[in-house]
Design an enzyme around this catalytic site. Sequence first.
Site, PDB file in Angstrom:
ATOM      1  N   ILE A   1       3.300  -7.765  -4.246  1.00  0.00           N
ATOM      2  CA  ILE A   1       4.720  -8.059  -4.490  1.00  0.00           C
ATOM      3  C   ILE A   1       5.600  -7.352  -3.473  1.00  0.00           C
ATOM      4  CG2 ILE A   1       6.601  -7.674  -6.151  1.00  0.00           C
ATOM      5  CD1 ILE A   1       4.426  -8.017  -8.381  1.00  0.00           C
TER       6      ILE A   1
ATOM      7  N   ASP B   1       4.521   2.590   2.445  1.00  0.00           N
ATOM      8  CA  ASP B   1       3.266   2.409   1.703  1.00  0.00           C
ATOM      9  C   ASP B   1       2.421   3.669   1.857  1.00  0.00           C
ATOM     10  OD1 ASP B   1       1.758  -0.270   0.484  1.00  0.00           O
ATOM     11  OD2 ASP B   1       0.356   1.309   1.145  1.00  0.00           O
TER      12      ASP B   1
ATOM     13  N   VAL C   1       4.616   8.236  -2.837  1.00  0.00           N
ATOM     14  CA  VAL C   1       5.908   8.275  -3.543  1.00  0.00           C
ATOM     15  C   VAL C   1       5.958   9.380  -4.597  1.00  0.00           C
ATOM     16  CG1 VAL C   1       6.454   5.840  -3.139  1.00  0.00           C
ATOM     17  CG2 VAL C   1       5.243   6.507  -5.241  1.00  0.00           C
TER      18      VAL C   1
ATOM     19  N   ASN D   1       8.869  -0.456  -5.929  1.00  0.00           N
ATOM     20  CA  ASN D   1       7.771  -1.350  -6.294  1.00  0.00           C
ATOM     21  C   ASN D   1       6.425  -0.651  -6.379  1.00  0.00           C
ATOM     22  OD1 ASN D   1       6.134  -4.035  -6.219  1.00  0.00           O
ATOM     23  ND2 ASN D   1       5.516  -2.932  -4.372  1.00  0.00           N
TER      24      ASN D   1
ATOM     25  N   SER E   1       7.257  -3.717 -16.013  1.00  0.00           N
ATOM     26  CA  SER E   1       6.104  -4.570 -16.306  1.00  0.00           C
ATOM     27  C   SER E   1       6.228  -5.091 -17.717  1.00  0.00           C
ATOM     28  CB  SER E   1       4.809  -3.762 -16.201  1.00  0.00           C
ATOM     29  OG  SER E   1       3.712  -4.486 -16.768  1.00  0.00           O
TER      30      SER E   1
ATOM     31  N   TYR F   1      -0.457   3.219 -18.260  1.00  0.00           N
ATOM     32  CA  TYR F   1       0.383   2.272 -17.506  1.00  0.00           C
ATOM     33  C   TYR F   1       1.509   1.760 -18.396  1.00  0.00           C
ATOM     34  CZ  TYR F   1       1.420  -1.812 -14.517  1.00  0.00           C
ATOM     35  OH  TYR F   1       2.036  -2.767 -13.720  1.00  0.00           O
TER      36      TYR F   1
ATOM     37  N   LYS G   1       5.343   2.567 -17.520  1.00  0.00           N
ATOM     38  CA  LYS G   1       6.270   1.466 -17.269  1.00  0.00           C
ATOM     39  C   LYS G   1       7.375   1.433 -18.340  1.00  0.00           C
ATOM     40  CE  LYS G   1       4.643  -0.346 -13.464  1.00  0.00           C
ATOM     41  NZ  LYS G   1       5.407  -0.333 -12.188  1.00  0.00           N
TER      42      LYS G   1
ATOM     43  N   VAL H   1       0.469 -10.743 -11.967  1.00  0.00           N
ATOM     44  CA  VAL H   1       0.446 -11.417 -10.674  1.00  0.00           C
ATOM     45  C   VAL H   1      -0.868 -11.011 -10.025  1.00  0.00           C
ATOM     46  CG1 VAL H   1       1.531 -11.497  -8.390  1.00  0.00           C
ATOM     47  CG2 VAL H   1       2.947 -11.370 -10.452  1.00  0.00           C
TER      48      VAL H   1
ATOM     49  N   TYR I   1      -0.381 -16.529 -21.360  1.00  0.00           N
ATOM     50  CA  TYR I   1       0.755 -17.027 -20.577  1.00  0.00           C
ATOM     51  C   TYR I   1       1.047 -18.487 -20.921  1.00  0.00           C
ATOM     52  CZ  TYR I   1       0.799 -12.645 -18.205  1.00  0.00           C
ATOM     53  OH  TYR I   1       0.907 -11.307 -17.973  1.00  0.00           O
TER      54      TYR I   1
HETATM   55  C1  1HS Z   1       1.895  -7.062 -13.556  1.00  0.00           C
HETATM   56  C2  1HS Z   1       1.885  -6.432 -14.878  1.00  0.00           C
HETATM   57  O1  1HS Z   1       2.294  -5.112 -14.699  1.00  0.00           O
HETATM   58  C3  1HS Z   1       0.555  -6.553 -15.562  1.00  0.00           C
HETATM   59  S1  1HS Z   1       0.411  -5.706 -17.067  1.00  0.00           S
HETATM   60  C4  1HS Z   1      -0.844  -6.663 -17.823  1.00  0.00           C
HETATM   61  C5  1HS Z   1      -0.279  -7.822 -18.539  1.00  0.00           C
HETATM   62  S2  1HS Z   1      -1.507  -8.863 -19.203  1.00  0.00           S
HETATM   63  O2  1HS Z   1      -2.455  -9.188 -18.123  1.00  0.00           O
HETATM   64  O3  1HS Z   1      -2.205  -8.180 -20.287  1.00  0.00           O
HETATM   65  O4  1HS Z   1      -0.833 -10.050 -19.668  1.00  0.00           O
END
Ligand code: 1HS
Length: 263
Positions: A23, A42, A69, A95, A149, A162, A166, A195, A223
């Site tokens: 991204i 990066d 970072v 990002n 996220s 995570y 987030k 993604v 999704y």
């Molecule tokens: C891009 C995002 O931070 C992914 S977190 C995982 C989401 S999922 O794969 O469980 O729908």
Amino acid sequence: MTGTGIGRLAGKVALVTGGGSGIGQASALRFAAEGAAVAVLDLREEAAAETAALIAKQDGQAIALAADVSNAAQVEEAVTRAVTEFGRLDVLYNNAGVDSRGSVAVAEEDNWDLSFAVNAKGTFLCSRAALRHMDPAEGETASIINQGSVAGLVGVPNFAAYCAAKGAVIALTRSMAVDLAPRRVRVNVICPGTVFTPLMEPMLRARGDGDMAAGLAKTLVKYPIGRLGTPEEIANVALFLASDEASFMTGAVVTADGGMTAQ
Ligand code: 1HS
């Protein structure tokens, strides 16, 4: 996205962290195509350089910066180099991120610490450094875009650190928006769904017990839109939030998730 846009970031200077892939790379390219001079930051210098070279190839302006970072001194040096090179700083896209492994029951402490150090503390350190150089004139705004996220909004299995980090980025965004509005600095957060990028591959493979196809299949059912997002689709959202078209937006949590959190 290649080629020139319509100049939505003409005259602006943007710094994109994690700009060497996924991204971040797509956003750096898109910002440059819309007229921004882009500092591509990066952890991997060669990755930042690759993105900067792609921008140069599309006749854009870019420099490559290597920094961790979560390291205050490296962040300060990188931001100073960007402003020295381009003379100003208008847009920061926080990002850069790392994933995590496991539920709270099994997570390793160092993995938890890394997820917070990069995802949450990295957003803080880069924003603090950038703010020393963000001074928008009356009638203008600067833009900080944080990378949240869907994992900061809903529980994701075996992804505890995570999700927590987030979630912290989302809360930090609201706090920053309130604090920085008087300085004409807008702060918003994008919450992408999955993604297919290098960052997500380990999670997807683990979800399939080592089988990527199985992991993708288990993910796709989450999704409604029936597919994962692309880096360019998230870059489009970042461009909007970076641009003056979002001049009345600050503190917003912008999901781009194919309907995943609508259920
Ligand atoms: C891009 C995002 O931070 C992914 S977190 C995982 C989401 S999922 O794969 O469980 O729908």
